[in-house]
Design a protein around this motif. Structure first.
Motif, PDB file in Angstrom:
ATOM      1  N   GLU A   1       1.817  -3.796  17.576  1.00 14.40           N
ATOM      2  CA  GLU A   1       2.265  -3.790  16.174  1.00 14.40           C
ATOM      3  C   GLU A   1       1.843  -5.081  15.473  1.00 14.40           C
ATOM      4  O   GLU A   1       1.406  -5.051  14.316  1.00 14.40           O
ATOM      5  N   ASP A   2       1.966  -6.211  16.150  1.00 17.60           N
ATOM      6  CA  ASP A   2       1.493  -7.471  15.559  1.00 17.60           C
ATOM      7  C   ASP A   2       0.002  -7.376  15.240  1.00 17.60           C
ATOM      8  O   ASP A   2      -0.459  -7.854  14.193  1.00 17.60           O
ATOM      9  N   ALA A   3      -0.759  -6.747  16.132  1.00 22.85           N
ATOM     10  CA  ALA A   3      -2.202  -6.624  15.939  1.00 22.85           C
ATOM     11  C   ALA A   3      -2.519  -5.787  14.705  1.00 22.85           C
ATOM     12  O   ALA A   3      -3.359  -6.179  13.883  1.00 22.85           O
ATOM     13  N   ILE A   4      -1.857  -4.639  14.546  1.00 20.79           N
ATOM     14  CA  ILE A   4      -2.189  -3.797  13.405  1.00 20.79           C
ATOM     15  C   ILE A   4      -1.693  -4.423  12.109  1.00 20.79           C
ATOM     16  O   ILE A   4      -2.374  -4.348  11.087  1.00 20.79           O
ATOM     17  N   ARG A   5      -0.564  -5.095  12.130  1.00 19.60           N
ATOM     18  CA  ARG A   5      -0.097  -5.775  10.911  1.00 19.60           C
ATOM     19  C   ARG A   5      -1.097  -6.873  10.503  1.00 19.60           C
ATOM     20  O   ARG A   5      -1.418  -7.016   9.329  1.00 19.60           O
ATOM     21  N   ARG A   6      -1.603  -7.608  11.473  1.00 21.67           N
ATOM     22  CA  ARG A   6      -2.591  -8.654  11.193  1.00 21.67           C
ATOM     23  C   ARG A   6      -3.879  -8.050  10.652  1.00 21.67           C
ATOM     24  O   ARG A   6      -4.427  -8.510   9.650  1.00 21.67           O
ATOM     25  N   GLU A   7      -4.370  -7.012  11.305  1.00 17.59           N
ATOM     26  CA  GLU A   7      -5.607  -6.362  10.873  1.00 17.59           C
ATOM     27  C   GLU A   7      -5.468  -5.780   9.462  1.00 17.59           C
ATOM     28  O   GLU A   7      -6.378  -5.904   8.648  1.00 17.59           O
ATOM     29  N   LEU A   8      -4.351  -5.139   9.179  1.00 17.92           N
ATOM     30  CA  LEU A   8      -4.130  -4.578   7.842  1.00 17.92           C
ATOM     31  C   LEU A   8      -4.147  -5.675   6.784  1.00 17.92           C
ATOM     32  O   LEU A   8      -4.764  -5.532   5.727  1.00 17.92           O
ATOM     33  N   LEU A   9      -3.472  -6.776   7.070  1.00 16.99           N
ATOM     34  CA  LEU A   9      -3.417  -7.894   6.126  1.00 16.99           C
ATOM     35  C   LEU A   9      -4.809  -8.499   5.925  1.00 16.99           C
ATOM     36  O   LEU A   9      -5.229  -8.743   4.791  1.00 16.99           O
ATOM     37  N   GLU A  10      -5.537  -8.727   7.012  1.00 16.69           N
ATOM     38  CA  GLU A  10      -6.873  -9.328   6.925  1.00 16.69           C
ATOM     39  C   GLU A  10      -7.856  -8.428   6.166  1.00 16.69           C
ATOM     40  O   GLU A  10      -8.580  -8.890   5.297  1.00 16.69           O
ATOM     41  N   GLU A  11      -7.884  -7.131   6.512  1.00 16.11           N
ATOM     42  CA  GLU A  11      -8.893  -6.243   5.954  1.00 16.11           C
ATOM     43  C   GLU A  11      -8.561  -5.748   4.551  1.00 16.11           C
ATOM     44  O   GLU A  11      -9.469  -5.460   3.769  1.00 16.11           O
ATOM     45  N   THR A  12      -7.262  -5.615   4.230  1.00 18.64           N
ATOM     46  CA  THR A  12      -6.884  -5.012   2.943  1.00 18.64           C
ATOM     47  C   THR A  12      -6.111  -5.950   2.033  1.00 18.64           C
ATOM     48  O   THR A  12      -6.046  -5.705   0.837  1.00 18.64           O
ATOM     49  N   GLY A  13      -5.462  -6.975   2.594  1.00 20.04           N
ATOM     50  CA  GLY A  13      -4.592  -7.836   1.801  1.00 20.04           C
ATOM     51  C   GLY A  13      -3.210  -7.250   1.595  1.00 20.04           C
ATOM     52  O   GLY A  13      -2.385  -7.819   0.882  1.00 20.04           O
TER      53      GLY A  13
ATOM     54  N   VAL B   1       1.108   4.542  11.839  1.00 18.17           N
ATOM     55  CA  VAL B   1       1.194   4.878  10.430  1.00 18.17           C
ATOM     56  C   VAL B   1       1.984   3.732   9.795  1.00 18.17           C
ATOM     57  O   VAL B   1       2.987   3.276  10.352  1.00 18.17           O
ATOM     58  N   ALA B   2       1.476   3.220   8.670  1.00 16.90           N
ATOM     59  CA  ALA B   2       2.112   2.088   7.986  1.00 16.90           C
ATOM     60  C   ALA B   2       2.514   2.557   6.590  1.00 16.90           C
ATOM     61  O   ALA B   2       1.708   3.154   5.881  1.00 16.90           O
ATOM     62  N   THR B   3       3.758   2.277   6.194  1.00 15.77           N
ATOM     63  CA  THR B   3       4.243   2.723   4.885  1.00 15.77           C
ATOM     64  C   THR B   3       4.840   1.554   4.107  1.00 15.77           C
ATOM     65  O   THR B   3       5.193   0.528   4.676  1.00 15.77           O
ATOM     66  N   GLY B   4       4.935   1.763   2.792  1.00 18.31           N
ATOM     67  CA  GLY B   4       5.531   0.747   1.928  1.00 18.31           C
ATOM     68  C   GLY B   4       4.631  -0.452   1.699  1.00 18.31           C
ATOM     69  O   GLY B   4       5.115  -1.573   1.561  1.00 18.31           O
ATOM     70  N   GLY B   5       3.320  -0.232   1.626  1.00 14.92           N
ATOM     71  CA  GLY B   5       2.372  -1.331   1.492  1.00 14.92           C
ATOM     72  C   GLY B   5       2.387  -1.979   0.121  1.00 14.92           C
ATOM     73  O   GLY B   5       2.450  -1.301  -0.904  1.00 14.92           O
ATOM     74  N   LYS B   6       2.331  -3.312   0.126  1.00 14.01           N
ATOM     75  CA  LYS B   6       2.227  -4.118  -1.097  1.00 14.01           C
ATOM     76  C   LYS B   6       1.083  -5.096  -0.932  1.00 14.01           C
ATOM     77  O   LYS B   6       0.947  -5.729   0.114  1.00 14.01           O
ATOM     78  N   LYS B   7       0.286  -5.232  -1.995  1.00 14.01           N
ATOM     79  CA  LYS B   7      -0.810  -6.210  -1.991  1.00 14.01           C
ATOM     80  C   LYS B   7      -0.189  -7.600  -2.085  1.00 14.01           C
ATOM     81  O   LYS B   7       0.514  -7.913  -3.035  1.00 14.01           O
ATOM     82  N   VAL B   8      -0.446  -8.448  -1.071  1.00 16.91           N
ATOM     83  CA  VAL B   8       0.164  -9.784  -1.038  1.00 16.91           C
ATOM     84  C   VAL B   8      -0.864 -10.908  -0.975  1.00 16.91           C
ATOM     85  O   VAL B   8      -0.512 -12.071  -1.140  1.00 16.91           O
ATOM     86  N   GLN B   9      -2.132 -10.544  -0.712  1.00 19.12           N
ATOM     87  CA  GLN B   9      -3.171 -11.574  -0.633  1.00 19.12           C
ATOM     88  C   GLN B   9      -4.536 -10.918  -0.774  1.00 19.12           C
ATOM     89  O   GLN B   9      -4.654  -9.697  -0.767  1.00 19.12           O
ATOM     90  N   ASP B  10      -5.565 -11.745  -0.888  1.00 23.00           N
ATOM     91  CA  ASP B  10      -6.938 -11.251  -0.857  1.00 23.00           C
ATOM     92  C   ASP B  10      -7.325 -10.956   0.583  1.00 23.00           C
ATOM     93  O   ASP B  10      -6.660 -11.409   1.529  1.00 23.00           O
ATOM     94  N   GLN B  11      -8.414 -10.226   0.758  1.00 19.01           N
ATOM     95  CA  GLN B  11      -8.937  -9.975   2.100  1.00 19.01           C
ATOM     96  C   GLN B  11      -9.260 -11.300   2.775  1.00 19.01           C
ATOM     97  O   GLN B  11      -9.634 -12.268   2.133  1.00 19.01           O
ATOM     98  N   HIS B  12      -9.121 -11.320   4.092  1.00 20.60           N
ATOM     99  CA  HIS B  12      -9.499 -12.472   4.912  1.00 20.60           C
ATOM    100  C   HIS B  12     -10.337 -11.909   6.061  1.00 20.60           C
ATOM    101  O   HIS B  12      -9.832 -11.662   7.157  1.00 20.60           O
ATOM    102  N   LEU B  13     -11.629 -11.716   5.800  1.00 15.86           N
ATOM    103  CA  LEU B  13     -12.501 -10.979   6.715  1.00 15.86           C
ATOM    104  C   LEU B  13     -13.153 -11.882   7.745  1.00 15.86           C
ATOM    105  O   LEU B  13     -13.363 -13.071   7.506  1.00 15.86           O
ATOM    106  N   ASP B  14     -13.497 -11.275   8.894  1.00 13.18           N
ATOM    107  CA  ASP B  14     -14.291 -11.974   9.907  1.00 13.18           C
ATOM    108  C   ASP B  14     -15.680 -12.249   9.336  1.00 13.18           C
ATOM    109  O   ASP B  14     -16.113 -11.608   8.373  1.00 13.18           O
TER     110      ASP B  14
END
Length: 187
Positions: free
Chosen positions: A89-101, A128-141
């Motif tokens: 879960e930590d991994a997918i939360r991190r990936e979602l934040l990095e790739e989508t913001g 499945v992730a719900t309740g998404g809010k844009k909180v930052q810009d992408q932070h891509l590799d």
């Protein structure tokens, strides 16, 4: 589950190791006593992916070029489980934040799948992730160039109807997510 079909690994030899790919050659013995040599295994780190929904019900997808296929693909966000991730879960939360913001209120584990259990040693963990809010810009590799798509549910279903999502494991995630969300309709 019975283990009477399990093979015994007699030896393993690494034949290639690099940042994203490790290949090994095993010598195995089947339950009937047959020796299988060589048996090649590709080792990858585990992956995590999610069908993400914004707080207003939009589906977030990503577009990126995939070198092996030579195409720009529409996919779910996700990626490798890193050593710094305590849980999948930590991994997918991190990936979602990095790739989508986007950060998500709820992340629900749907299970695991394998790209090819006969050759690949890793698993992909589906969410499945719900309740998404844009909180930052992408932070891509450094090698990532990702376009974010925010789709109405009808637009998402149209992508499925047109068979525009070619990543098979992502389709597995979509199926389990739609089942969890009670969004499967059978004709």
């Amino acid at each position: 589950m019975s283990d009477v079909l399990n093979w015994k690994t007699l030896s393993s030899e690494y034949i290639f190791k690099d940042r994203w790919l490790t290949a090994r050659k095993d010598t195995c013995k089947t339950p009937s006593g047959k020796i299988v040599d060589p048996y090649y295994v590709l080792e990858y780190t585990d992956w995590a992916t999610a069908l993400p929904l914004t707080e207003d019900g939009k589906v977030i997808m990503v577009k990126q070029f995939r070198q092996a296929l030579g195409e720009v693909c529409i996919e779910l966000p996700g990626g490798c489980v890193d050593d710094t991730d305590d849980t999948h879960e930590d991994a997918i939360r991190r990936e979602l934040l990095e790739e989508t913001g986007y950060a998500f209120e709820t992340v629900h584990y749907l299970g695991r799948t394998s790209a090819n259990p006969s050759t690949n040693s890793n698993l992909m963990h589906m969410f499945v992730a719900t309740g998404g809010k844009k909180v930052q810009d992408q932070h891509l590799d450094e090698n990532e160039e990702i376009e974010i798509l925010e789709l109405e549910w009808s637009e998402f279903l149209q992508l499925l109807e047109e068979k525009r999502i070619v990543q098979a494991m992502h389709m597995s995630t979509i199926f389990y997510a739609m089942r969890y969300l009670d969004k499967l309709g059978y004709k």
